[in-house]
Each structure stands twice: as structure tokens, then as C-alpha cells.
Design an enzyme around this catalytic site. Structure first.
Site, PDB file in Angstrom:
ATOM      1  N   TYR A 151       0.834  -1.207   0.000  1.00 54.66           N
ATOM      2  CA  TYR A 151       0.000   0.000   0.000  1.00 54.66           C
ATOM      3  C   TYR A 151       0.867   1.254   0.000  1.00 54.66           C
ATOM      4  CZ  TYR A 151      -3.719   3.207   1.537  1.00 54.66           C
ATOM      5  OH  TYR A 151      -4.627   4.247   1.636  1.00 54.66           O
ATOM      6  N   VAL A 194     -11.563   3.350  13.932  1.00 49.07           N
ATOM      7  CA  VAL A 194     -12.802   4.028  14.332  1.00 49.07           C
ATOM      8  C   VAL A 194     -13.976   3.060  14.201  1.00 49.07           C
ATOM      9  CG1 VAL A 194     -14.385   5.924  13.825  1.00 49.07           C
ATOM     10  CG2 VAL A 194     -11.919   6.313  13.728  1.00 49.07           C
ATOM     11  N   GLY A 213      -1.795   1.312  23.049  1.00 50.13           N
ATOM     12  CA  GLY A 213      -2.711   2.393  22.678  1.00 50.13           C
ATOM     13  C   GLY A 213      -2.072   3.767  22.755  1.00 50.13           C
TER      14      GLY A 213
HETATM   15  P1  NAD Z   1     -12.706   2.032   0.335  1.00 52.58           P
HETATM   16  O1  NAD Z   1     -12.076   0.688   0.438  1.00 52.58           O
HETATM   17  O2  NAD Z   1     -14.016   2.256   1.008  1.00 52.58           O
HETATM   18  O3  NAD Z   1     -12.866   2.461  -1.178  1.00 52.58           O
HETATM   19  C1  NAD Z   1     -12.038   2.003  -2.210  1.00 52.58           C
HETATM   20  C2  NAD Z   1     -12.915   1.738  -3.420  1.00 52.58           C
HETATM   21  O4  NAD Z   1     -12.092   1.324  -4.526  1.00 52.58           O
HETATM   22  C3  NAD Z   1     -13.922   0.608  -3.178  1.00 52.58           C
HETATM   23  O5  NAD Z   1     -15.174   0.977  -3.672  1.00 52.58           O
HETATM   24  C4  NAD Z   1     -13.321  -0.571  -3.945  1.00 52.58           C
HETATM   25  O6  NAD Z   1     -14.284  -1.508  -4.358  1.00 52.58           O
HETATM   26  C5  NAD Z   1     -12.660   0.154  -5.104  1.00 52.58           C
HETATM   27  N1  NAD Z   1     -11.557  -0.595  -5.717  1.00 52.58           N
HETATM   28  C6  NAD Z   1     -10.527  -1.219  -5.076  1.00 52.58           C
HETATM   29  N2  NAD Z   1      -9.721  -1.790  -5.983  1.00 52.58           N
HETATM   30  C7  NAD Z   1     -10.239  -1.506  -7.208  1.00 52.58           C
HETATM   31  C8  NAD Z   1      -9.852  -1.835  -8.537  1.00 52.58           C
HETATM   32  N3  NAD Z   1      -8.753  -2.577  -8.788  1.00 52.58           N
HETATM   33  N4  NAD Z   1     -10.623  -1.398  -9.554  1.00 52.58           N
HETATM   34  C9  NAD Z   1     -11.740  -0.665  -9.334  1.00 52.58           C
HETATM   35  N5  NAD Z   1     -12.158  -0.337  -8.089  1.00 52.58           N
HETATM   36  C10 NAD Z   1     -11.405  -0.757  -7.053  1.00 52.58           C
HETATM   37  O7  NAD Z   1     -11.620   3.071   0.872  1.00 52.58           O
HETATM   38  P2  NAD Z   1     -11.730   4.632   1.135  1.00 52.58           P
HETATM   39  O8  NAD Z   1     -11.467   4.852   2.570  1.00 52.58           O
HETATM   40  O9  NAD Z   1     -12.958   5.187   0.531  1.00 52.58           O
HETATM   41  O10 NAD Z   1     -10.433   5.132   0.336  1.00 52.58           O
HETATM   42  C11 NAD Z   1     -10.561   5.726  -0.945  1.00 52.58           C
HETATM   43  C12 NAD Z   1      -9.178   6.184  -1.398  1.00 52.58           C
HETATM   44  O11 NAD Z   1      -8.651   7.127  -0.463  1.00 52.58           O
HETATM   45  C13 NAD Z   1      -8.152   5.062  -1.520  1.00 52.58           C
HETATM   46  O12 NAD Z   1      -7.356   5.293  -2.653  1.00 52.58           O
HETATM   47  C14 NAD Z   1      -7.327   5.202  -0.267  1.00 52.58           C
HETATM   48  O13 NAD Z   1      -6.008   4.748  -0.445  1.00 52.58           O
HETATM   49  C15 NAD Z   1      -7.376   6.704  -0.017  1.00 52.58           C
HETATM   50  N6  NAD Z   1      -7.185   7.027   1.404  1.00 52.58           N
HETATM   51  C16 NAD Z   1      -8.189   6.842   2.308  1.00 52.58           C
HETATM   52  C17 NAD Z   1      -7.957   7.143   3.652  1.00 52.58           C
HETATM   53  C18 NAD Z   1      -9.041   6.995   4.693  1.00 52.58           C
HETATM   54  O14 NAD Z   1      -8.772   7.260   5.872  1.00 52.58           O
HETATM   55  N7  NAD Z   1     -10.250   6.607   4.362  1.00 52.58           N
HETATM   56  C19 NAD Z   1      -6.710   7.598   4.062  1.00 52.58           C
HETATM   57  C20 NAD Z   1      -5.713   7.746   3.111  1.00 52.58           C
HETATM   58  C21 NAD Z   1      -5.971   7.479   1.777  1.00 52.58           C
HETATM   59  N1  UDP Z   2      -5.909  -0.112  16.032  1.00 47.51           N
HETATM   60  C1  UDP Z   2      -6.235  -0.522  17.321  1.00 47.51           C
HETATM   61  N2  UDP Z   2      -7.321  -1.332  17.484  1.00 47.51           N
HETATM   62  C2  UDP Z   2      -8.096  -1.732  16.428  1.00 47.51           C
HETATM   63  C3  UDP Z   2      -7.765  -1.294  15.116  1.00 47.51           C
HETATM   64  C4  UDP Z   2      -6.645  -0.497  14.960  1.00 47.51           C
HETATM   65  O1  UDP Z   2      -5.557  -0.175  18.288  1.00 47.51           O
HETATM   66  O2  UDP Z   2      -9.076  -2.466  16.670  1.00 47.51           O
HETATM   67  C5  UDP Z   2      -4.755   0.790  15.865  1.00 47.51           C
HETATM   68  C6  UDP Z   2      -3.778   0.394  14.763  1.00 47.51           C
HETATM   69  O3  UDP Z   2      -2.810  -0.530  15.282  1.00 47.51           O
HETATM   70  C7  UDP Z   2      -3.168   1.741  14.407  1.00 47.51           C
HETATM   71  C8  UDP Z   2      -4.328   2.721  14.615  1.00 47.51           C
HETATM   72  O4  UDP Z   2      -5.258   2.053  15.455  1.00 47.51           O
HETATM   73  O5  UDP Z   2      -2.141   2.062  15.287  1.00 47.51           O
HETATM   74  C9  UDP Z   2      -5.013   3.131  13.329  1.00 47.51           C
HETATM   75  O6  UDP Z   2      -5.341   1.969  12.610  1.00 47.51           O
HETATM   76  P1  UDP Z   2      -6.131   2.009  11.230  1.00 47.51           P
HETATM   77  O7  UDP Z   2      -6.055   0.647  10.640  1.00 47.51           O
HETATM   78  O8  UDP Z   2      -7.464   2.613  11.424  1.00 47.51           O
HETATM   79  O9  UDP Z   2      -5.315   3.063  10.346  1.00 47.51           O
HETATM   80  P2  UDP Z   2      -3.775   3.160   9.899  1.00 47.51           P
HETATM   81  O10 UDP Z   2      -2.942   2.307  10.789  1.00 47.51           O
HETATM   82  O11 UDP Z   2      -3.772   2.692   8.493  1.00 47.51           O
HETATM   83  O12 UDP Z   2      -3.478   4.584  10.088  1.00 47.51           O
END
Ligand code: NAD
Ligand code: UDP
Length: 323
Positions: A151, A194, A213
Site C-alpha cells: 500500500y 474508528v 494504545g
Molecule cells: P474504500 O475501500 O471504502 O474504497 C475504495 C474503493 O475502490 C472501493 O469501492 C473498492 O471496491 C474500489 N476498488 C478497489 N480496488 C479496485 C480496482 N482494482 N478497480 C476498481 N475499483 C477498485 O476506501 P476509502 O477509505 O474510501 O479510500 C478511498 C481512497 O482514499 C483510496 O485510494 C485510499 O487509499 C485513499 N485514502 C483513504 C484514507 C481513509 O482514511 N479513508 C486515508 C488515506 C488514503
Molecule cells: N488499532 C487498534 N485497534 C483496532 C484497530 C486499529 O488499536 O481495533 C490501531 C492500529 O494498530 C493503528 C491505529 O489504530 O495504530 C489506526 O489503525 P487504522 O487501521 O485505522 O489506520 P492506519 O494504521 O492505516 O493509520
């Protein structure tokens, strides 16, 4: 939309059936735009965009971004990629393909039709940061061979592709580094913190802290994030630009906030910390403030309430579909 209002642009939203993508689709549709939602439904769901199916300005395409596609569009919002660790680690090679080939295909499309492309990148490009908080100029500390690398490195090469397409082909790009975002429509079982804590608390289960935590995250409510995304796409700055809420919380503090709202008697239990889990994360958002006049408006305390309400409805339906 009032009849007779002219359509401004054709927008392609990849990953449009997912959590962030579907909120973006809502925002564009409500603004009277024409929207093509493209998704392979790996983590997205039709129910997220169901209200628009059949609308004359809305089209839905089942497609995998690792395959090329030809469409006439003006704006490409490239969000397709699983975002939660359990989903992106389910098939890490596919995740890397989605980031690299998916972004390559979308940039090829942007070049062909002269569209502007916004990449949903991530704070994960900073890895487990030694610089805190993280400005865009920080180059990160990413393990290239760990379980999160598919990722993190996938998004890093996606950013590289954006700027090479800009330099070589003049493609207009916008690169957004999204920090942890939460709100309605997160999947209840996607393992993000969350959603995990809220679902555990609503089910009367202990809240699972990974490690002790003490690691930190900064949580942005989804409406603030989408506002920042719109401003970045429509503005002049290419990015990379951090969009996130700089209020930093330990994961234990988050657990306490959630259980206080649902059931203060629930225990917090410790589980092993996953490999390469970043210890701290907080965005510097000076660039977004200066360039987009953007800053978050919803505190974690405010955003948790509607998020909890939405999970309550989803779980009631799941656990008692007959009701
Ligand atoms: P999500 O998993 O809910 O949404 C991702 C979407 O992409 C889904 O609808 C999934 O079906 C689709 N998808 C995955 N692989 C695909 C493929 N090969 N072809 C077509 N569709 C595909 O995640 P999200 O939280 O909505 O994240 C959306 C974007 O934002 C992602 O690129 C993610 O990396 C980025 N992002 C999200 C967060 C966050 O906190 N939510 C943080 C950082 C970056
Ligand atoms: N985490 C946790 N309990 C859970 C899920 C996640 O303590 O049930 C922690 C995880 O180890 C990380 C933080 O919460 O330190 C955020 O995790 P998340 O997967 O939401 O996001 P990311 O690590 O990708 O920022």
C-alpha cells in the site's frame, strides 16, 4: 437539479462505490455535475450510491482499474484502491497492481482526453515518520518489504507516475495526501480503528487496543475531507498536499471517547501491535490553509456522534434484518 441547468463537466470517480468515493459522488451529483462511477466492488457497495442509480446524470460501470478503459471525461478522481490494512493485505500483489497499473491506466486516459486527474494518495507515504508532525516536504520512512509496503510503496509509485506524466505529457495532476478519515459508510468489518471501536462498543464487546494504545493518529471527518478534495481539484496547486485534521489523539484516547458515548463500563483490552504500525501521525496543513483556504471544521467529538448513529442503523439491520 433544477431542469435546464447546464452540466459543467463529466466526472469519473474511480472507487466511487467506496467510503470516500460515494461521499464525493453525492457532492458532485448535488452540484449538478455529470458523474461516472467506476468500481470493481472489492470493498465498495452499490448501496452507497443506490440513490443515484437511474438518475440521468449518473452512470455506473463495473470495471477493474488494472485494465485500461476508454471514456470521454473532463475530471478523473482516482480513488480506487482498498484503504484498510486487512483489505489491502488480503492480496498484497493485487494492491500493488491496483496502485501502479490503476494509476498508470487513469493517467493514460487523462492524457488521451485532456482530463485533470486527482490522485487519492495517503499519509502512509510518510511511513513510520521520524519527523513530527509531517509536512509535505518530509520524504518519509517506509519499509519497502513489510506487510504495509504494498500500500505505502504502491501510493508512492502512484505519486511518481503523476508527476512524470505531468512533466512528460503535460497532464494536469492534483495529488492529495489523505490522513485517517472516518464517518458514515465505513465498512463495519474493515478493521480500521474508528469502525472497530464503534462496532465493538455497540455490540457490548471489549475495545481492542493494538499495543498499549499510545500510538497517535489525527482523525478527519468525511465532510471536511471531501471539501478539501473539491478545493484541491478545482484549485491551481498540484500538491502533493496534506488534507487531514491536525488534532492528534492517542488510540487509547479514541477508545475512551467512543466508549464514553456508548457504554462507559466496557473494558479496553490490549492485543499485539501489527508490524510496521506507525507510532505517530499528524498532518501539517499550512499548505492547504494557504492555497485552498481550507481547514477542518468538525472536531472528533462532533464527528463521532453521526458516525455512531450510522453504525447503529447498519448493525440493527444486520443483526435484526426482520425488524
Ligand atoms: P474504500 O475501500 O471504502 O474504497 C475504495 C474503493 O475502490 C472501493 O469501492 C473498492 O471496491 C474500489 N476498488 C478497489 N480496488 C479496485 C480496482 N482494482 N478497480 C476498481 N475499483 C477498485 O476506501 P476509502 O477509505 O474510501 O479510500 C478511498 C481512497 O482514499 C483510496 O485510494 C485510499 O487509499 C485513499 N485514502 C483513504 C484514507 C481513509 O482514511 N479513508 C486515508 C488515506 C488514503
Ligand atoms: N488499532 C487498534 N485497534 C483496532 C484497530 C486499529 O488499536 O481495533 C490501531 C492500529 O494498530 C493503528 C491505529 O489504530 O495504530 C489506526 O489503525 P487504522 O487501521 O485505522 O489506520 P492506519 O494504521 O492505516 O493509520
Amino acid at each position: 437539479m433544477p431542469s435546464g441547468r447546464s452540466v459543467k463537466n463529466i466526472h469519473l470517480v474511480t472507487g466511487g462505490a467506496g467510503f470516500l468515493g460515494s461521499h464525493l459522488v453525492d457532492r458532485l451529483m448535488e452540484a449538478g455535475e455529470e458523474v461516472i462511477c467506476l468500481d470493481n466492488y472489492f470493498t465498495g457497495r452499490k448501496v452507497n450510491i443506490a440513490r443515484w442509480i437511474g438518475h440521468p446524470r449518473f452512470e455506473l460501470i463495473r470495471h477493474d482499474v488494472t485494465e485500461p478503459i476508454k471514456l470521454e471525461v473532463d475530471r478523473i478522481w482516482h480513488l480506487a484502491c482498498p484503504a484498510s490494512p486487512i483489505h489491502y493485505q488480503f492480496n498484497p500483489v493485487k494492491t500493488a497492481k491496483t496502485s501502479f497499473l490503476g494509476t498508470y491506466n487513469m493517467l493514460g486516459l487523462a492524457r488521451r482526453v485532456g482530463a485533470r486527474l486527482l490522485l487519492a494518495s495517503t499519509s502512509e507515504v510518510y511511513g513510520d515518520p521520524e519527523v513530527h508532525p509531517q509536512p509535505e516536504s518530509y520524504r518519509g520512512c517506509v519499509n519497502p518489504i513489510g506487510v504495509r509496503s504494498c500500500y505505502d510503496e504502491g501510493k508512492r509509485i502512484a505519486e511518481t507516475l503523476c508527476f512524470d506524466y505531468q512533466r512528460m505529457n503535460g497532464v494536469e495532476v492534483r495529488v492529495m495526501r489523505i490522513f485517517n478519515t472516518y464517518g458514515p459508510r465505513m465498512l463495519p468489518d474493515d478493521g480500521r480503528v474508528v469502525s472497530n471501536f464503534i462496532v465493538q462498543a455497540l455490540r457490548g464487546e471489549p475495545l481492542t487496543l493494538y499495543g498499549d494504545g499510545s500510538q497517535t493518529r489525527s482523525f478527519c471527518y468525511v465532510s471536511d475531507l471531501i471539501e478539501g478534495m473539491m478545493r484541491l481539484m478545482n484549485g491551481a496547486h498540484t500538491g502533493p498536499m496534506n488534507i487531514g485534521n491536525p488534532d492528534e489523539f492517542t488510540i487509547r484516547q479514541l477508545a475512551e471517547l467512543v466508549r464514553a458515548r456508548i457504554n462507559p463500563a466496557l473494558p479496553l483490552i490490549e492485543k499485539p501491535l501489527p508490524q510496521d504500525d506507525p507510532m505517530q501521525r499528524k498532518p501539517v496543513i499550512d499548505l492547504a490553509r494557504e492555497q485552498l483556504n481550507w481547514h477542518p471544521t468538525v472536531s472528533l467529538e462532533q464527528g463521532l456522534d453521526p458516525t455512531i448513529d450510522s453504525f447503529r442503523k447498519v448493525l440493527n439491520f444486520r443483526d435484526h434484518p426482520e425488524a
